[in-house]
Design a protein around this motif. Structure first.
Motif, mmCIF file in Angstrom:
data_model
loop_
_atom_site.group_PDB
_atom_site.id
_atom_site.type_symbol
_atom_site.label_atom_id
_atom_site.label_comp_id
_atom_site.label_asym_id
_atom_site.label_seq_id
_atom_site.Cartn_x
_atom_site.Cartn_y
_atom_site.Cartn_z
ATOM 1 N N ALA A 1 -3.105 1.243 -2.041
ATOM 2 C CA ALA A 1 -3.716 2.436 -2.621
ATOM 3 C C ALA A 1 -5.128 2.650 -2.084
ATOM 4 N N LEU A 2 -5.894 1.555 -1.952
ATOM 5 C CA LEU A 2 -7.248 1.681 -1.422
ATOM 6 C C LEU A 2 -7.229 2.147 0.038
ATOM 7 N N ALA A 3 -6.276 1.617 0.794
ATOM 8 C CA ALA A 3 -6.156 2.015 2.199
ATOM 9 C C ALA A 3 -5.876 3.512 2.290
ATOM 10 N N ARG A 4 -5.046 3.974 1.386
ATOM 11 C CA ARG A 4 -4.700 5.400 1.358
ATOM 12 C C ARG A 4 -5.930 6.235 0.972
ATOM 13 N N LEU A 5 -6.605 5.816 -0.076
ATOM 14 C CA LEU A 5 -7.708 6.611 -0.612
ATOM 15 C C LEU A 5 -8.955 6.528 0.257
ATOM 16 N N ALA A 6 -9.311 5.316 0.696
ATOM 17 C CA ALA A 6 -10.587 5.148 1.393
ATOM 18 C C ALA A 6 -10.458 5.399 2.885
ATOM 19 N N PHE A 7 -9.315 5.064 3.479
ATOM 20 C CA PHE A 7 -9.224 5.130 4.946
ATOM 21 C C PHE A 7 -8.079 6.018 5.416
ATOM 22 N N ASP A 8 -7.494 6.744 4.468
ATOM 23 C CA ASP A 8 -6.492 7.735 4.847
ATOM 24 C C ASP A 8 -5.291 7.132 5.576
ATOM 25 N N VAL A 9 -4.936 5.914 5.197
ATOM 26 C CA VAL A 9 -3.767 5.268 5.799
ATOM 27 C C VAL A 9 -2.511 5.776 5.095
ATOM 28 N N ALA A 10 -1.491 6.087 5.889
ATOM 29 C CA ALA A 10 -0.272 6.620 5.282
ATOM 30 C C ALA A 10 0.387 5.579 4.390
ATOM 31 N N LEU A 11 1.053 6.043 3.345
ATOM 32 C CA LEU A 11 1.780 5.110 2.474
ATOM 33 C C LEU A 11 2.973 4.554 3.240
ATOM 34 N N PRO A 12 3.407 3.323 2.901
ATOM 35 C CA PRO A 12 4.523 2.706 3.629
ATOM 36 C C PRO A 12 5.774 3.570 3.546
ATOM 37 N N GLY A 13 6.434 3.748 4.695
ATOM 38 C CA GLY A 13 7.612 4.604 4.740
ATOM 39 C C GLY A 13 8.843 3.930 4.177
ATOM 40 N N ARG A 14 8.837 2.607 4.140
ATOM 41 C CA ARG A 14 10.005 1.874 3.651
ATOM 42 C C ARG A 14 9.594 0.952 2.509
ATOM 43 N N PRO A 15 9.365 1.543 1.352
ATOM 44 C CA PRO A 15 8.878 0.727 0.228
ATOM 45 C C PRO A 15 9.835 -0.397 -0.158
ATOM 46 N N PHE A 16 11.145 -0.151 -0.034
ATOM 47 C CA PHE A 16 12.076 -1.192 -0.448
ATOM 48 C C PHE A 16 11.981 -2.410 0.468
ATOM 49 N N SER A 17 11.922 -2.131 1.778
ATOM 50 C CA SER A 17 11.771 -3.226 2.733
ATOM 51 C C SER A 17 10.474 -3.980 2.482
ATOM 52 N N LEU A 18 9.419 -3.239 2.241
ATOM 53 C CA LEU A 18 8.121 -3.875 2.001
ATOM 54 C C LEU A 18 8.213 -4.789 0.773
ATOM 55 N N PHE A 19 8.840 -4.272 -0.272
ATOM 56 C CA PHE A 19 8.982 -5.039 -1.507
ATOM 57 C C PHE A 19 9.766 -6.325 -1.254
ATOM 58 N N ALA A 20 10.852 -6.199 -0.489
ATOM 59 C CA ALA A 20 11.676 -7.377 -0.188
ATOM 60 C C ALA A 20 10.872 -8.406 0.597
ATOM 61 N N VAL A 21 10.090 -7.930 1.565
ATOM 62 C CA VAL A 21 9.275 -8.840 2.370
ATOM 63 C C VAL A 21 8.226 -9.535 1.498
ATOM 64 N N LEU A 22 7.601 -8.779 0.615
ATOM 65 C CA LEU A 22 6.576 -9.371 -0.258
ATOM 66 C C LEU A 22 7.183 -10.420 -1.178
ATOM 67 N N LEU A 23 8.377 -10.132 -1.698
ATOM 68 C CA LEU A 23 9.025 -11.104 -2.577
ATOM 69 C C LEU A 23 9.392 -12.378 -1.821
ATOM 70 N N LEU A 24 9.888 -12.204 -0.597
ATOM 71 C CA LEU A 24 10.230 -13.377 0.205
ATOM 72 C C LEU A 24 8.985 -14.213 0.470
ATOM 73 N N GLY A 25 7.899 -13.538 0.823
ATOM 74 C CA GLY A 25 6.649 -14.251 1.065
ATOM 75 C C GLY A 25 6.168 -14.958 -0.191
ATOM 76 N N ALA A 26 6.230 -14.258 -1.316
ATOM 77 C CA ALA A 26 5.767 -14.850 -2.572
ATOM 78 C C ALA A 26 6.605 -16.075 -2.928
ATOM 79 N N ALA A 27 7.918 -15.970 -2.762
ATOM 80 C CA ALA A 27 8.799 -17.095 -3.085
ATOM 81 C C ALA A 27 8.475 -18.291 -2.198
ATOM 82 N N THR A 28 8.274 -18.024 -0.900
ATOM 83 C CA THR A 28 7.973 -19.113 0.029
ATOM 84 C C THR A 28 6.671 -19.816 -0.351
ATOM 85 N N PHE A 29 5.631 -19.028 -0.566
ATOM 86 C CA PHE A 29 4.334 -19.654 -0.859
ATOM 87 C C PHE A 29 4.321 -20.311 -2.240
#
Ligand SMILES: Nc1ncnc2c1ncn2[C@@H]1O[C@H](COP(=O)(O)OP(=O)(O)O)[C@@H](O)[C@H]1O
Ligand SMILES: [Mg+2]
Lengths: 249, 283
Positions: free
Chosen positions: A118-146
Motif C-alpha cells: 500500500a505504501l509503495a502504491r501511495l508514496a511511489f506510485d507502484v502498481a498493485l500486484p497483478g496476481r494477488p493469489f499467486s503473491l499470497f501463495a508465495v508469501l504463505l510458502l515463505g512464512a511456513a518455511t521461515f
C-alpha cells in the motif's frame, strides 16, 4: 475453535505489547523501505524498477524478521521464562497453542506485506500486484518455511539472554547477501553462492517475479522446490528440537 | 473413586547417577493440606514435578486423582493447579489479563474477581506484571493456578523469599483455600510453614522420607523435653521423656531446701527440633 480464537487474540495482544519485537520485526522493514525507496527507488536495479525491486526485498526481509527471527525469539523467551512449561499444566491442547502462535505471527507478516504494498502504491506510485493469489501463495510458502526454521532454531539457543544476538547474527547477514536491500551483483561470488543455497534469495525472487514480471508462482519450480525443501528441513528440526521446559538451570 | 487424591509408592528418580528420590511412598487424602518438608536438594521439586507430569519416574507407581501423570488427559489438567517453584509470566500483561487468559483455558473457571480477592491483588488488577513486587508476582502465580478452580493444588515453595508479614498473609490465603475444600500439596523448607499449614507432613531428606505424620505426632515422638536452670551459678540441662514428674521433683526439692532454681525453663520439642534431628547429617 473457541480456545484457538481465545489464544489468537492473546497472541496478538502479546505481540503488539512487546514493543521492541514489534518495532524490529514489523516496523523496521517498512521504515527501511521508505528510506531506501526515496534514496534510489527511481534507479533501475537488476533490470527492474527500483521501487518494485526494493518492495520485493523488504517483503522477504519482513518474512525473515517476523516469522523467523520474531518467532524464534518469542518462543525462546517464553520457554526460558517458564511460560511454556506453565501452559503444559493447563487444559489448553498443545496443538491449539502452536497453531495460534503460528497464525498470529503469520498474520503480522501478511499485514506487514499489505502495508508495504500500500505504501509503495501511495508514496511511489507502484502498481498493485497483478496476481494477488499467486503473491499470497508465495508469501504463505515463505512464512511456513521461515516459521519452521525459526522453531527449529530455538533448539540451538540455550538462554534468553543470548538469543537476540544469535538470531540477529544469523538472519541479518543472510538478508544482505540475498539482495533484499540492493542488488546482490556487487557481492563476491562465494557469498552469492551461499545465498543461493539459503531460502531467502528464492523467496525474494519469487515475490519479485510475481510482482514485477507478472509471473505465476509455479513458473519458477526451482525456487519453489528450494523453499519446500527448507520448509521440510525446518519442520523436522522443529518437531525434534522444540521444548516446553527451560534449558537453563 | 478413592479417598486419596494422591498415592505414591516406592517412587525413584535419578539424574545421571544422582539419586534425587530414593523409593518414597506416601498418600494425600482428599481435602487435606500435605506438607513436603525438607532442605534444599532433598528432592521436593523432583517429587512434585513427577506428580504434575513434567518428569518421568524411574520406578514406582504414582496416581494423581486416579490418573498416572505420565499419561495426562485434558480432563485431568482441568482438575489440577500448579504453582511452580520458579518461572515468570508475561511481563506486558496486567494481572487481570493474566487471570482472564488462563481462565479461558478451563471449562469451568472460577470467576476472576473471586480469584483476585482470594490472592489479595484487587488493587493491582490493572498493573502490568513487570511492575509487581516479588511477593505480588508470587500471588499472581497462585491466582493463575487457582483460576481453573482445581481440586488439587501443587505449591512448590510458595513463600520462599517472602518477608515475615508477606508470609503470614500467604498462609492466610492457603488456609482459605483449604476451607474451600481443595487438596493441597505444599513443599517448603520452613518448618513453621509446615507446622502452621499442613494437616500432615512428610520430612524428606536426601531423597528419603524420614518421618510422616501430623505436626503433633511428629513433635510427640523424640526428642525429649529439655529442662534447664541455674544452681549456684552453674547451668544444668536435663533431658526427659516425662517433664511433669521431673519438674515436680526438682521444684519440691528446691522448696524444701529453701534454694532457688534460677532461669528455670522447660522446652517442649518443636517441629524444628524434630526436623533438625531428622535432617542432620549423621556421618
Ligand atoms: N534436572 C536435573 N538434572 C540434574 N540434577 C537434578 C535435576 N533436578 C534436580 N536435580 C538434583 O536432584 C536433587 C534434588 O533436587 P530437587 O528435587 O530440586 O530438590 P528440592 O526441590 O528439595 O530442593 C538435587 O541434588 C538436585 O541437584
Ligand atoms: Mg525445589
Amino acid at each position: 475453535m473457541r480456545l484457538l480464537l481465545h489464544q489468537l487474540r492473546a497472541e496478538q495482544r502479546l505481540f503488539w505489547r512487546t514493543r521492541e519485537l514489534a518495532f524490529f520485526t514489523f516496523l523496521l522493514p517498512i521504515v527501511f523501505f521508505l528510506i531506501f525507496a526515496s534514496a534510489y527507488g527511481d534507479e533501475e536495479i537488476d533490470g527492474a524498477d527500483g521501487y518494485l525491486h526494493l518492495l520485493a526485498g523488504m517483503i522477504g526481509y519482513g518474512a525473515a524478521a517476523t516469522t523467523f527471527a520474531g518467532l524464534a525469539l518469542l518462543l525462546v523467551i517464553r520457554r526460558e521464562s517458564g511460560v511454556l512449561k506453565r501452559l503444559r499444566a493447563t487444559p489448553l491442547p498443545a496443538w491449539t497453542y502452536i497453531v495460534a502462535v503460528l497464525a498470529s505471527i503469520v498474520f503480522v507478516f501478511l499485514l506487514e506485506a499489505v502495508v508495504l504494498v500500500a505504501l509503495a502504491r501511495l508514496a511511489f506510485d507502484v502498481a498493485l500486484p497483478g496476481r494477488p493469489f499467486s503473491l499470497f501463495a508465495v508469501l504463505l510458502l515463505g512464512a511456513a518455511t521461515f516459521a519452521a526454521l525459526g522453531i527449529g532454531l530455538t533448539a540451538l539457543i540455550r538462554s534468553a539472554e543470548g538469543s537476540s544476538a544469535v538470531v540477529n547474527a544469523l538472519y541479518l547477514p543472510v538478508t544482505f547477501i540475498s539482495g533484499a536491500f540492493f542488488s546482490a551483483d556487487a557481492f563476491p561470488a562465494a557469498l552469492r553462492a551461499i545465498a543461493e543455497v539459503l531460502p531467502l534469495v528464492h523467496l525474494i525472487r519469487l515475490v519479485r517475479d510475481v510482482m514485477v514480471f507478472d509471473q505465476a508462482a509455479w513458473d519458477r519450480p526451482g525456487a519453489v522446490a528450494v523453499l519446500v525443501a527448507w520448509c521440510l528441513v525446518g519442520s523436522v528440526l522443529a518437531v525434534r528440537g522444540f521444548r516446553w521446559e527451560p534449558r537453563e538451570r | 473413586m478413592t479417598a486419596n487424591a494422591v498415592e505414591v509408592q516406592n517412587l525413584q528418580k535419578s539424574y545421571d547417577g544422582v539419586e534425587a528420590v530414593r523409593g518414597i511412598s506416601f498418600e494425600i487424602r482428599a481435602g487435606e493440606v500435605f506438607g513436603l518438608l525438607g532442605p534444599n536438594g532433598a528432592g521436593k521439586t523432583t517429587t512434585v514435578e513427577i506428580l504434575e507430569g513434567y518428569r518421568r519416574p524411574d520406578a514406582g507407581t504414582v496416581s494423581v486423582l486416579g490418573i498416572d501423570p505420565r499419561r495426562p488427559t485434558l480432563d485431568w489438567r482441568e482438575r489440577i493447579g500448579v504453582v511452580p517453584q520458579s518461572g515468570e509470566l508475561y511481563p506486558n500483561l496486567t494481572v487481570l489479563e493474566h487471570l482472564r487468559l488462563f481462565a479461558g483455558y478451563y471449562a469451568q473457571p472460577r470467576p476472576v474477581n473471586e480469584v483476585l480477592e482470594l490472592v489479595g491483588l484487587e488493587e493491582k488488577a490493572s498493573a502490568k506484571t513487570r511492575t509487581l513486587s516479588g511477593g505480588q508476582r508470587r500471588r499472581l502465580d497462585l491466582g493463575v493456578a487457582l483460576v481453573g478452580d482445581p481440586d488439587l493444588l501443587f505449591l512448590d515453595e510458595p513463600t520462599t523469599g517472602f518477608d515475615p508479614g508477606a508470609r503470614r498473609a500467604a498462609w492466610e490465603t492457603i488456609r482459605s483455600l483449604r476451607s474451600l475444600g481443595k487438596t493441597i500439596l505444599l513443599t517448603t523448607h520452613y518448618i513453621e510453614e509446615a507446622q502452621r499449614l499442613a494437616d500432615r507432613v512428610a520430612v524428606l531428606r536426601r531423597g528419603e522420607i524420614v518421618a510422616t505424620g501430623t505436626p503433633a505426632e511428629l513433635t510427640g515422638v523424640a526428642p525429649a523435653s529439655r529442662i534447664s536452670y541455674r544452681k549456684d551459678g552453674e547451668r544444668i540441662d536435663l533431658q526427659t521423656e516425662d517433664p511433669t514428674r521431673v519438674l515436680h521433683e526438682l521444684t519440691g526439692e528446691a522448696l524444701r531446701g529453701g534454694a532457688r532454681l534460677e532461669a528455670l525453663e522447660v522446652h517442649r520439642p518443636t517441629l524444628e527440633d524434630v526436623y533438625l534431628s531428622l535432617t542432620e547429617e549423621t556421618e
